[in-house]
Enzyme design. Structure first.
Site, PDB file in Angstrom:
ATOM      1  N   ALA A 108       0.772  -0.918  -0.007  1.00 43.65           N
ATOM      2  CA  ALA A 108      -0.429  -0.105   0.301  1.00 43.65           C
ATOM      3  C   ALA A 108       0.490   1.461  -0.408  1.00 43.65           C
ATOM      4  CB  ALA A 108      -1.261  -0.217   1.411  1.00 43.65           C
ATOM      5  N   LYS A 109       0.083   2.540  -0.496  1.00 43.23           N
ATOM      6  CA  LYS A 109       1.420   3.448  -0.011  1.00 43.23           C
ATOM      7  C   LYS A 109       0.073   5.355   0.399  1.00 43.23           C
ATOM      8  CE  LYS A 109       5.351   4.829  -0.275  1.00 43.23           C
ATOM      9  NZ  LYS A 109       6.321   4.097   0.329  1.00 43.23           N
ATOM     10  N   GLY A 110       0.169   5.607   0.706  1.00 38.74           N
ATOM     11  CA  GLY A 110      -0.330   6.765   0.621  1.00 38.74           C
ATOM     12  C   GLY A 110       0.380   8.272   1.116  1.00 38.74           C
TER      13      GLY A 110
END
Ligand code: NAD
Length: 423
Positions: A108-110
């Site tokens: 994931a990444k944000g």
């Protein structure tokens, strides 16, 4: 970090790499199609009351690329250049990174598009808390575990963890990693990425029959990762002859005084090399550092530093990618044709996510390890991952990047197939 206008979009690059690997692995077209898209994309608008009393609305993202091998895992960046495509690409790379080192996570990444350098601590705190509430439906210790990335730090993780804990009315330590140590953080996390870079460099040199004490190293970027990589490689016996940051570089062919440089950086208000004046130190530019006459080049700054214009002039025999995406695809081809071995980012800089995994394990068990245990397990994990990538690549006659990508994508694809399609 900032993609230059003439640079390819990071998402296009990530997809092209996956498509190449899928073809070589003869991946089932359905599984390939699943892996080409993130499982979930969340875009949120985040209103923040600024210190001036004005309301500003920021755009934030959390992208979960894959949860096939475990909860999604990846950092958050606060930066004006954050885009949906950049975050999607980085989420996909996290899936491959966790798979290549064999930890039970997806990717994931944000990020939030903002300029933290122009914001007060109070504004960053309010932004973090509101952003956390907006993405809360999809994060949690068994769903998706955030961590720091560019311009986010243990303090930001503390605010994020506290926000979840206040809303839920219970301890939420395992919700994030990269936290301050008194708040459920792990010892050894700060230098974990640099330690992993040093371990992979040492394993590579061992394979090449190169003595560490006869090895010269240049490190571009002297932040968290660059400084730890240089310091630990110096401790292992290498000669660090060049280092640099945004303010320029330092060079001494007989070896820099890393302890003195570290003292200077610690005392500098912005933790920079600027103003350092050791004996026999020559001041060089970043462009000069990248083509310095050294054995090992460690790019540890930002993306796309090694490109088709400087790749033909790089003199290092080995490049170990501490930064994410420091080499463009064109430069990668040039380095390969010139016989320069590149240890790819998803392997070389995975030490950070490995110790984040240890932090999560400790938080879930509410039982904390000492530094010796953290470093021992990091060493074991990184050595195993390096040897697996090395053996696989050599068996197939492939560059390490392609070998690492094939191993990682193959591992994720196997699990997607095992799980089948629900319902
Ligand atoms: P940081 O902000 O602590 O340090 C970055 C360093 O690079 C600073 O010294 C800065 O002055 C320098 N720099 C920035 N732009 C530069 C340029 N154009 N030329 C030369 N130097 C420049 O960041 P960090 O945490 O050390 O991360 C560095 C890289 O490693 C990034 O690509 C990051 O995504 C990657 N990475 C970090 C971690 C981690 O655990 N921190 C984990 C995996 C990958």
């Amino acid at each position: 970090m900032v993609t230059e206008p003439d640079q390819p979009d990071l998402w296009d690059t990530a997809l092209a790499q996956l498509d190449d690997v899928a073809q070589r692995l003869h991946l089932d077209p359905g599984i390939h199609a699943i892996l080409r898209q993130p499982e979930r994309e969340l875009t949120v608008s985040v209103p923040v009351m600024m210190d001036s009393g004005r309301i500003e609305v920021f755009t934030g993202y959390r992208i979960q690329h894959s949860s096939a091998r475990g909860p999604c895992k990846g950092g958050f960046r606060y930066h004006p250049a954050v885009t949906l495509n950049e975050v999607k690409a980085l989420a996909m790379l996290m899936t491959w990174k966790s798979a290549v080192v064999g930890i039970p996570y997806g990717g994931a990444k944000g990020g939030v598009r903002c300029e933290p350098m122009e914001m007060s601590q109070g504004e960053i705190c309010r932004l973090t808390r509101r952003f956390t509430v907006m993405i809360r439906p999809i994060i949690g210790p068994k769903q998706d575990i955030p961590a720091p990335d560019i311009n986010t730090d243990p303090q930001v993780m503390a605010w994020m963890t506290d926000t979840i804990s206040m809303i839920e009315g219970q301890s939420a330590l395992a919700t994030t990693t990269g936290k301050p140590i008194p708040l459920g953080g792990s010892v050894g996390r700060t230098e974990a990425t640099g330690r992993g870079v040093a371990i992979t460099t040492r394993q590579l040199l061992k394979r090449m029959g190169q003595d560490l004490s006869e090895t010269t190293v240049a490190v571009q970027g002297y932040g968290n990762v660059g400084q730890a990589s240089a310091t630990i490689l110096r401790d292992m016996g290498c000669k660090i002859v060049a280092v640099s940051d945004v303010t320029g570089g330092l060079y001494n062919p007989h070896g820099l005084d890393i302890a003195a440089i570290n003292r200077h950086v610690a005392a500098h208000p912005h933790h920079l090399l600027e103003g350092y004046a050791g004996p026999d130190v020559e001041h060089i530019t970043n462009a000069e550092l990248l083509v310095a006459d050294v054995d090992v080049l460690i790019p540890a700054a930002v993306e796309h530093q090694i490109h088709e214009r400087n790749a033909p002039r790089i003199r290092a025999r080995w490049v170990v990618e501490a930064a994410n995406g420091p080499t463009t695809r064109e430069a990668d081809d040039i380095l390969r044709d010139r016989g320069i071995i590149v240890v790819p980012d998803i392997l070389a800089n995975a030490g950070g996510v490995v110790v984040s995994y240890f932090e999560w394990v400790q938080d879930l068990q509410v039982f904390f390890w000492d530094k010796a245990e953290v470093n021992h397990n990091l060493e074991r994990t990184m050595v195993r991952a390096f040897e697996e990538v090395w053996d696989f690549s050599h068996e197939k006659g492939l560059p390490l990047r392609l070998g690492a990508n094939m191993l990682a994508v193959g591992r994720v694809a196997d699990v997607v197939k095992m799980r089948g399609i629900f319902p």
